[in-house]
Design a protein around this motif. Sequence first.
Motif, PDB file in Angstrom:
ATOM      1  N   PRO A  15      45.735  22.470 -17.726  1.00  0.00           N
ATOM      2  CA  PRO A  15      46.657  21.675 -16.924  1.00  0.00           C
ATOM      3  C   PRO A  15      46.356  20.196 -17.110  1.00  0.00           C
ATOM      4  O   PRO A  15      45.203  19.800 -17.244  1.00  0.00           O
ATOM      5  N   THR A  16      47.400  19.406 -17.165  1.00  0.00           N
ATOM      6  CA  THR A  16      47.216  17.968 -17.335  1.00  0.00           C
ATOM      7  C   THR A  16      47.870  17.241 -16.180  1.00  0.00           C
ATOM      8  O   THR A  16      48.852  17.703 -15.608  1.00  0.00           O
ATOM      9  N   MET A  17      47.319  16.105 -15.853  1.00  0.00           N
ATOM     10  CA  MET A  17      47.891  15.273 -14.814  1.00  0.00           C
ATOM     11  C   MET A  17      47.768  13.823 -15.263  1.00  0.00           C
ATOM     12  O   MET A  17      46.694  13.381 -15.629  1.00  0.00           O
ATOM     13  N   THR A  18      48.872  13.127 -15.268  1.00  0.00           N
ATOM     14  CA  THR A  18      48.879  11.734 -15.675  1.00  0.00           C
ATOM     15  C   THR A  18      48.726  10.869 -14.445  1.00  0.00           C
ATOM     16  O   THR A  18      49.423  11.048 -13.457  1.00  0.00           O
ATOM     17  N   ARG A  19      47.821   9.911 -14.496  1.00  0.00           N
ATOM     18  CA  ARG A  19      47.624   9.002 -13.372  1.00  0.00           C
ATOM     19  C   ARG A  19      48.873   8.145 -13.221  1.00  0.00           C
ATOM     20  O   ARG A  19      49.387   7.587 -14.175  1.00  0.00           O
ATOM     21  N   GLY A  20      49.343   8.047 -12.006  1.00  0.00           N
ATOM     22  CA  GLY A  20      50.507   7.218 -11.758  1.00  0.00           C
ATOM     23  C   GLY A  20      51.806   7.853 -12.213  1.00  0.00           C
ATOM     24  O   GLY A  20      52.756   7.152 -12.475  1.00  0.00           O
ATOM     25  N   GLU A  21      51.822   9.183 -12.330  1.00  0.00           N
ATOM     26  CA  GLU A  21      53.033   9.866 -12.767  1.00  0.00           C
ATOM     27  C   GLU A  21      54.155   9.580 -11.762  1.00  0.00           C
ATOM     28  O   GLU A  21      53.970   9.708 -10.558  1.00  0.00           O
ATOM     29  N   PRO A  22      55.313   9.136 -12.231  1.00  0.00           N
ATOM     30  CA  PRO A  22      56.374   8.750 -11.307  1.00  0.00           C
ATOM     31  C   PRO A  22      56.908   9.925 -10.504  1.00  0.00           C
ATOM     32  O   PRO A  22      57.055  11.021 -11.025  1.00  0.00           O
ATOM     33  N   ARG A  23      57.132   9.675  -9.246  1.00  0.00           N
ATOM     34  CA  ARG A  23      57.712  10.664  -8.366  1.00  0.00           C
ATOM     35  C   ARG A  23      58.979  10.071  -7.777  1.00  0.00           C
ATOM     36  O   ARG A  23      59.044   8.891  -7.493  1.00  0.00           O
ATOM     37  N   THR A  24      59.966  10.901  -7.572  1.00  0.00           N
ATOM     38  CA  THR A  24      61.166  10.431  -6.910  1.00  0.00           C
ATOM     39  C   THR A  24      60.811  10.156  -5.456  1.00  0.00           C
ATOM     40  O   THR A  24      60.139  10.951  -4.826  1.00  0.00           O
ATOM     41  N   GLY A  25      61.238   9.030  -4.962  1.00  0.00           N
ATOM     42  CA  GLY A  25      61.014   8.712  -3.558  1.00  0.00           C
ATOM     43  C   GLY A  25      59.805   7.860  -3.272  1.00  0.00           C
ATOM     44  O   GLY A  25      59.510   7.590  -2.119  1.00  0.00           O
ATOM     45  N   SER A  26      59.077   7.427  -4.292  1.00  0.00           N
ATOM     46  CA  SER A  26      57.943   6.538  -4.043  1.00  0.00           C
ATOM     47  C   SER A  26      57.640   5.728  -5.308  1.00  0.00           C
ATOM     48  O   SER A  26      57.995   6.124  -6.409  1.00  0.00           O
ATOM     49  N   TRP A  27      56.990   4.587  -5.102  1.00  0.00           N
ATOM     50  CA  TRP A  27      56.552   3.779  -6.236  1.00  0.00           C
ATOM     51  C   TRP A  27      55.428   4.503  -6.940  1.00  0.00           C
ATOM     52  O   TRP A  27      54.611   5.166  -6.310  1.00  0.00           O
ATOM     53  N   SER A  28      55.341   4.362  -8.236  1.00  0.00           N
ATOM     54  CA  SER A  28      54.263   5.004  -8.991  1.00  0.00           C
ATOM     55  C   SER A  28      52.941   4.277  -8.807  1.00  0.00           C
ATOM     56  O   SER A  28      51.890   4.844  -9.053  1.00  0.00           O
ATOM     57  N   SER A  29      53.009   3.009  -8.386  1.00  0.00           N
ATOM     58  CA  SER A  29      51.793   2.245  -8.103  1.00  0.00           C
ATOM     59  C   SER A  29      52.090   1.268  -6.975  1.00  0.00           C
ATOM     60  O   SER A  29      53.238   0.924  -6.723  1.00  0.00           O
ATOM     61  N   ASP A  30      51.049   0.830  -6.315  1.00  0.00           N
ATOM     62  CA  ASP A  30      51.203  -0.109  -5.206  1.00  0.00           C
ATOM     63  C   ASP A  30      51.480  -1.508  -5.743  1.00  0.00           C
ATOM     64  O   ASP A  30      51.192  -1.818  -6.901  1.00  0.00           O
ATOM     65  N   THR A  31      52.000  -2.358  -4.895  1.00  0.00           N
ATOM     66  CA  THR A  31      52.326  -3.725  -5.297  1.00  0.00           C
ATOM     67  C   THR A  31      51.095  -4.471  -5.815  1.00  0.00           C
ATOM     68  O   THR A  31      51.198  -5.253  -6.753  1.00  0.00           O
ATOM     69  N   PHE A  32      49.955  -4.224  -5.210  1.00  0.00           N
ATOM     70  CA  PHE A  32      48.754  -4.978  -5.576  1.00  0.00           C
ATOM     71  C   PHE A  32      47.821  -4.215  -6.516  1.00  0.00           C
ATOM     72  O   PHE A  32      46.647  -4.546  -6.634  1.00  0.00           O
ATOM     73  N   LEU A  51      57.683 -12.808 -17.848  1.00  0.00           N
ATOM     74  CA  LEU A  51      57.645 -11.445 -17.341  1.00  0.00           C
ATOM     75  C   LEU A  51      58.910 -11.147 -16.541  1.00  0.00           C
ATOM     76  O   LEU A  51      59.492 -10.059 -16.682  1.00  0.00           O
ATOM     77  N   ALA A  52      59.374 -12.107 -15.753  1.00  0.00           N
ATOM     78  CA  ALA A  52      60.601 -11.918 -14.974  1.00  0.00           C
ATOM     79  C   ALA A  52      61.790 -11.657 -15.898  1.00  0.00           C
ATOM     80  O   ALA A  52      62.603 -10.763 -15.646  1.00  0.00           O
ATOM     81  N   ALA A 108      54.412 -12.637  -8.509  1.00  0.00           N
ATOM     82  CA  ALA A 108      53.798 -12.120  -9.742  1.00  0.00           C
ATOM     83  C   ALA A 108      53.367 -10.664  -9.574  1.00  0.00           C
ATOM     84  O   ALA A 108      53.560  -9.848 -10.487  1.00  0.00           O
ATOM     85  N   CYS A 109      52.822 -10.315  -8.413  1.00  0.00           N
ATOM     86  CA  CYS A 109      52.401  -8.928  -8.169  1.00  0.00           C
ATOM     87  C   CYS A 109      53.601  -7.983  -8.150  1.00  0.00           C
ATOM     88  O   CYS A 109      53.537  -6.877  -8.674  1.00  0.00           O
ATOM     89  N   VAL A 110      54.702  -8.428  -7.541  1.00  0.00           N
ATOM     90  CA  VAL A 110      55.916  -7.611  -7.495  1.00  0.00           C
ATOM     91  C   VAL A 110      56.474  -7.426  -8.905  1.00  0.00           C
ATOM     92  O   VAL A 110      56.870  -6.324  -9.284  1.00  0.00           O
ATOM     93  N   LEU A 111      56.495  -8.492  -9.691  1.00  0.00           N
ATOM     94  CA  LEU A 111      56.983  -8.374 -11.072  1.00  0.00           C
ATOM     95  C   LEU A 111      56.121  -7.408 -11.881  1.00  0.00           C
ATOM     96  O   LEU A 111      56.642  -6.614 -12.669  1.00  0.00           O
ATOM     97  N   CYS A 112      54.819  -7.454 -11.672  1.00  0.00           N
ATOM     98  CA  CYS A 112      53.925  -6.518 -12.368  1.00  0.00           C
ATOM     99  C   CYS A 112      54.213  -5.086 -11.930  1.00  0.00           C
ATOM    100  O   CYS A 112      54.230  -4.170 -12.756  1.00  0.00           O
ATOM    101  N   GLN A 113      54.470  -4.879 -10.628  1.00  0.00           N
ATOM    102  CA  GLN A 113      54.794  -3.549 -10.136  1.00  0.00           C
ATOM    103  C   GLN A 113      56.097  -3.045 -10.762  1.00  0.00           C
ATOM    104  O   GLN A 113      56.186  -1.896 -11.190  1.00  0.00           O
ATOM    105  N   LEU A 114      57.097  -3.904 -10.826  1.00  0.00           N
ATOM    106  CA  LEU A 114      58.373  -3.520 -11.424  1.00  0.00           C
ATOM    107  C   LEU A 114      58.201  -3.178 -12.900  1.00  0.00           C
ATOM    108  O   LEU A 114      58.795  -2.217 -13.400  1.00  0.00           O
ATOM    109  N   ALA A 115      57.393  -3.956 -13.599  1.00  0.00           N
ATOM    110  CA  ALA A 115      57.143  -3.694 -15.026  1.00  0.00           C
ATOM    111  C   ALA A 115      56.429  -2.361 -15.215  1.00  0.00           C
ATOM    112  O   ALA A 115      56.780  -1.580 -16.112  1.00  0.00           O
TER     113      ALA A 115
END
Length: 126
Positions: A15-32, A51-52, A108-115
């Motif tokens: 079994p494999t699990m990717t860190r930060g695997e996207p889920r519907t209904g939540s961000w894959s990582s926190d803003t910070f 970046l923007a 900048a943190c929000v832009l990094c999260q979006l990226a």
Amino acid sequence: MMIHPLPPPIVTNQPTMTRGEPRTGSWSSDTFDCWDDKEICCFGFWCCPCLACTVSSAFGECLCLPLLNILSGGFPVTTVAIRSSMREKYQIPGSILEDWVLVCFCNACVLCQLARELKLREHQFS
């Protein structure tokens, strides 16, 4: 007469699990969680306007859209618009007020999260 138990099943697929695997209904990582992707973090730190523009383009908007922030007195209105659109597209709960507060205090943190979100979900951010 001795009965031998059956051997345990052979595992053929781990079994494999990717860190930060996207889920519907939540961000894959926190803003910070900027250091989750050091390349994006450095890009945001050294050239936040670039970046923007890159995030805007990767999300399917005009590359020059973030330049409209100049007309709004320097407020990052386009980042708020892209963040709220991304929340709607990926069904992530939140509010426009939350978007404004996060963008105004750490654009900048929000832009990094979006990226990072685009990189994980769309596989097109580089």
